[in-house]
Design a protein around this motif. Structure first.
Motif, mmCIF file in Angstrom:
data_model
loop_
_atom_site.group_PDB
_atom_site.id
_atom_site.type_symbol
_atom_site.label_atom_id
_atom_site.label_comp_id
_atom_site.label_asym_id
_atom_site.label_seq_id
_atom_site.Cartn_x
_atom_site.Cartn_y
_atom_site.Cartn_z
ATOM 1 N N GLN A 79 4.860 -0.444 14.859
ATOM 2 C CA GLN A 79 4.766 0.028 16.104
ATOM 3 C C GLN A 79 6.172 1.085 16.293
ATOM 4 O OE1 GLN A 79 2.972 -0.404 18.589
ATOM 5 N NE2 GLN A 79 2.125 -2.419 18.481
ATOM 6 N N ASP A 80 6.810 1.049 14.935
ATOM 7 C CA ASP A 80 7.989 2.137 15.312
ATOM 8 C C ASP A 80 8.206 2.495 13.664
ATOM 9 O OD1 ASP A 80 9.845 0.172 14.152
ATOM 10 O OD2 ASP A 80 10.132 -0.650 16.123
ATOM 11 N N GLU A 81 9.319 3.379 13.620
ATOM 12 C CA GLU A 81 9.569 3.978 12.480
ATOM 13 C C GLU A 81 10.119 2.992 11.368
ATOM 14 O OE1 GLU A 81 11.255 7.709 11.956
ATOM 15 O OE2 GLU A 81 9.640 8.597 13.491
ATOM 16 N N SER A 82 11.172 2.063 11.856
ATOM 17 C CA SER A 82 11.522 1.088 10.925
ATOM 18 C C SER A 82 10.464 0.130 10.519
ATOM 19 C CB SER A 82 12.808 0.433 11.672
ATOM 20 O OG SER A 82 12.254 -0.454 12.540
ATOM 21 N N ALA A 83 9.515 -0.288 11.334
ATOM 22 C CA ALA A 83 8.473 -1.104 10.884
ATOM 23 C C ALA A 83 7.730 -0.475 9.543
ATOM 24 C CB ALA A 83 7.744 -1.469 11.837
ATOM 25 N N LEU A 84 7.387 1.074 9.794
ATOM 26 C CA LEU A 84 6.823 1.697 9.185
ATOM 27 C C LEU A 84 7.496 1.673 7.668
ATOM 28 C CD1 LEU A 84 4.100 3.417 8.789
ATOM 29 C CD2 LEU A 84 5.516 5.385 9.345
ATOM 30 N N GLU A 85 8.651 1.896 7.748
ATOM 31 C CA GLU A 85 9.448 1.917 6.406
ATOM 32 C C GLU A 85 9.216 0.466 5.665
ATOM 33 O OE1 GLU A 85 10.343 4.262 4.510
ATOM 34 O OE2 GLU A 85 11.841 3.211 3.190
ATOM 35 N N ALA A 86 9.183 -0.337 6.365
ATOM 36 C CA ALA A 86 9.280 -1.903 5.738
ATOM 37 C C ALA A 86 7.872 -2.004 5.201
ATOM 38 C CB ALA A 86 9.588 -2.946 6.869
ATOM 39 N N TRP A 87 6.977 -1.458 5.911
ATOM 40 C CA TRP A 87 5.606 -1.443 5.632
ATOM 41 C C TRP A 87 5.309 -0.526 4.174
ATOM 42 C CZ3 TRP A 87 1.635 1.812 4.269
ATOM 43 C CH2 TRP A 87 0.468 1.489 4.062
ATOM 44 N N ARG A 88 5.907 0.444 4.151
ATOM 45 C CA ARG A 88 6.039 1.190 2.663
ATOM 46 C C ARG A 88 6.511 0.514 1.658
ATOM 47 N NH1 ARG A 88 8.464 4.187 -0.450
ATOM 48 N NH2 ARG A 88 10.621 3.723 0.515
ATOM 49 N N VAL A 89 7.462 -0.221 1.867
ATOM 50 C CA VAL A 89 8.205 -0.818 0.872
ATOM 51 C C VAL A 89 7.457 -1.963 0.504
ATOM 52 C CG1 VAL A 89 10.331 -2.288 0.353
ATOM 53 C CG2 VAL A 89 10.605 -0.080 1.382
ATOM 54 N N ALA A 90 6.912 -2.828 1.268
ATOM 55 C CA ALA A 90 5.961 -4.226 1.106
ATOM 56 C C ALA A 90 4.759 -3.681 0.221
ATOM 57 C CB ALA A 90 5.911 -4.714 2.286
ATOM 58 N N HIS A 91 4.214 -2.349 0.594
ATOM 59 C CA HIS A 91 2.837 -2.158 0.017
ATOM 60 C C HIS A 91 2.697 -0.879 -0.841
ATOM 61 C CE1 HIS A 91 1.137 -5.095 2.944
ATOM 62 N NE2 HIS A 91 1.954 -4.517 3.883
ATOM 63 N N LEU A 92 3.634 -0.118 -0.940
ATOM 64 C CA LEU A 92 3.802 0.698 -1.786
ATOM 65 C C LEU A 92 4.936 1.079 -2.678
ATOM 66 C CD1 LEU A 92 2.070 3.742 0.505
ATOM 67 C CD2 LEU A 92 1.040 2.841 -1.709
ATOM 68 N N GLY A 93 5.867 0.041 -2.287
ATOM 69 C CA GLY A 93 7.067 0.151 -2.826
ATOM 70 C C GLY A 93 6.938 -0.736 -4.526
ATOM 71 N N ARG A 94 8.057 -0.754 -5.164
ATOM 72 C CA ARG A 94 7.920 -0.863 -6.508
ATOM 73 C C ARG A 94 7.339 -2.242 -6.884
ATOM 74 N NH1 ARG A 94 10.419 -0.897 -10.435
ATOM 75 N NH2 ARG A 94 10.573 0.937 -11.643
ATOM 76 N N SER A 95 7.795 -3.378 -5.922
ATOM 77 C CA SER A 95 7.286 -4.758 -6.327
ATOM 78 C C SER A 95 6.250 -5.050 -5.356
ATOM 79 C CB SER A 95 8.542 -5.671 -6.017
ATOM 80 O OG SER A 95 9.481 -5.082 -5.034
ATOM 81 N N ALA A 96 5.493 -3.992 -4.876
ATOM 82 C CA ALA A 96 4.211 -4.272 -4.005
ATOM 83 C C ALA A 96 2.945 -4.894 -4.939
ATOM 84 C CB ALA A 96 3.659 -2.764 -3.380
ATOM 85 N N PRO A 97 2.204 -5.683 -4.317
ATOM 86 C CA PRO A 97 1.155 -6.346 -5.055
ATOM 87 C C PRO A 97 0.381 -5.215 -5.983
ATOM 88 C CG PRO A 97 1.097 -7.165 -2.896
ATOM 89 C CD PRO A 97 2.211 -6.217 -2.859
ATOM 90 N N LEU A 98 -0.023 -3.945 -5.244
ATOM 91 C CA LEU A 98 -0.731 -2.686 -6.041
ATOM 92 C C LEU A 98 0.231 -2.553 -7.131
ATOM 93 C CD1 LEU A 98 -2.890 -0.882 -5.787
ATOM 94 C CD2 LEU A 98 -1.635 0.373 -4.209
ATOM 95 N N MET A 99 1.373 -2.241 -7.203
ATOM 96 C CA MET A 99 2.128 -1.831 -8.196
ATOM 97 C C MET A 99 2.060 -2.952 -9.429
ATOM 98 S SD MET A 99 2.735 1.059 -7.324
ATOM 99 C CE MET A 99 2.430 1.710 -5.853
ATOM 100 N N ASP A 100 1.963 -4.235 -9.024
ATOM 101 C CA ASP A 100 1.828 -5.250 -9.939
ATOM 102 C C ASP A 100 0.621 -4.988 -10.639
ATOM 103 O OD1 ASP A 100 3.153 -7.659 -10.770
ATOM 104 O OD2 ASP A 100 1.516 -8.787 -10.061
#
Ligand code: DAH
Length: 352
Positions: free
Chosen positions: A20-41
């Protein structure tokens, strides 16, 4: 592995819907596109996969990454739009409204005349000297050769200040700009008491008198005083300077006359008149039916005044004059009542 990638995508996309907001969006980016995201795995483990599976998995992993990145950008834009809509509704700023007009000020007619006078005298080498509005009896009268109880004071009754003072020296609102003559001479003389420098100044400012208010006189008015002190200054310097001044301010062909007069601080004294051009000299209420308007008082500085200013009357001489910018403005614009100047009626003031 392909099924895992499908899951990763599905989970990430549905989590993004909750943002719903920018900080949640940043958290989402870290979780799904960040270095330790499952996709990076998945990317990290590509190298350990059997060779024939690698291209398909790699392609699919890249595709998921691009989709998530695109979804991230889209969401960011949605959030920005939503924030804008919210603030537009909350603040209701209508940028299409015409601006509020700015009221343009202007100089008071009397100030305009004062500045013209100063300009003309500046061309003749006079400087502006500003003196005070609140004076002592000593400066306003005594040093100008009006002793206490002298009858010449009657022309200039004043407003006195309710402040502690010495006998015969109360504070008052200056009745004329002449006390500035003493203040200026003393200041100049102090720079070299044995051989004081020449003085060539005008002194503009507000003056006050306890007067009956009529079309011709007000209880406050401005004056411009003039003072020239030096060696060998004569009455013809006075006449030449003031006649030239009259021509510069009223026009090349203006008629003037000097009449003998009396002021305690000048000897001899005179008044300079200009032909009344409200009526053209035939007589009207402004010129009191005389055809002439008194513009200024003048004379040779009295020896007592020179001495009070710190100038030895054996070595120095000088002339002085005093005029009223309101009277001059009345003449030039044919104003029939001096009370207009301080009545603050915009219909009057806007004409200048
Ligand atoms: N102070 C005089 C007045 O207010 C005007 C005046 C007359 C000033 C003669 C002067 C002067 O300097 O020389 O009525």
């Amino acid at each position: 592995m392909l099924a895992t990638l499908d899951d990763i995508e599905k989970v990430a996309i549905s989590a993004l819907k909750e943002v719903q907001d920018e900080s949640a969006l940043e958290a989402w980016r870290v979780a799904h596109l960040g270095r330790s995201a499952p996709l990076m795995d998945v990317f990290d483990h590509l190298g350990g996969l059997p060779k024939d599976e690698r291209p398909a998995i790699g392609r699919r992993a890249n595709e998921v990454k691009r989709r998530l990145e695109a979804a991230l950008l889209e969401k960011a834009e949605d959030l920005r739009q939503a924030a804008l809509t919210r603030s537009l509704q909350a603040e209701r700023l209508d940028v299409s409204l015409p601006g509020r007009p700015m009221a343009r000020g202007r100089l008071h007619p009397s100030t305009q005349t004062q500045r013209q006078i100063a300009h003309i005298f500046a061309e003749m080498g006079f400087q502006v000297y500003l003196s005070r509005d609140v004076e002592t009896d000593e400066y306003n009268f005594q040093l100008l050769n009006f002793p206490p109880h002298h009858p010449a004071r009657e022309m200039q009754d004043s407003f006195y200040l309710d402040a502690p003072h010495e006998m015969d020296n109360p504070f008052l609102l200056r009745t004329h700009t002449s006390p500035g003559q003493i203040r200026a001479m003393r200041e100049f003389a102090a720079t070299n008491p044995d051989n004081p420098p020449p003085v060539r100044i005008i002194l503009p400012g507000m003056c006050y008198r306890y007067e009956q208010i009529t079309a011709r006189s007000e209880s406050q008015f401005t004056q411009v005083e003039g003072l020239a002190v030096g060696k060998d200054i004569t009455f013809s310097d006075l006449k030449g300077t003031l006649s030239d001044f009259a021509r510069r301010i009223f026009g090349e062909n203006v008629r003037t006359r000097f009449r003998a007069s009396h002021f305690p601080f000048t000897e001899p004294s005179a008044e300079m008149d200009v032909e009344c051009f409200v009526c053209g000299g035939t007589g009207c209420a402004v010129c009191k039916r005389t055809g002439w308007l008194e513009i200024l008082g003048c004379g040779m500085v009295h020896p007592v005044v020179l001495r009070n200013g710190g100038y030895d009357p054996q070595k120095y001489s000088g002339y002085a004059f005093g005029m009223g910018p309101e009277r001059i403005t009345i003449l030039r614009y044919r104003i029939d009542d001096i009370r207009n100047f301080w009545a603050n009626d915009l219909r009057f003031l806007r004409q200048f």
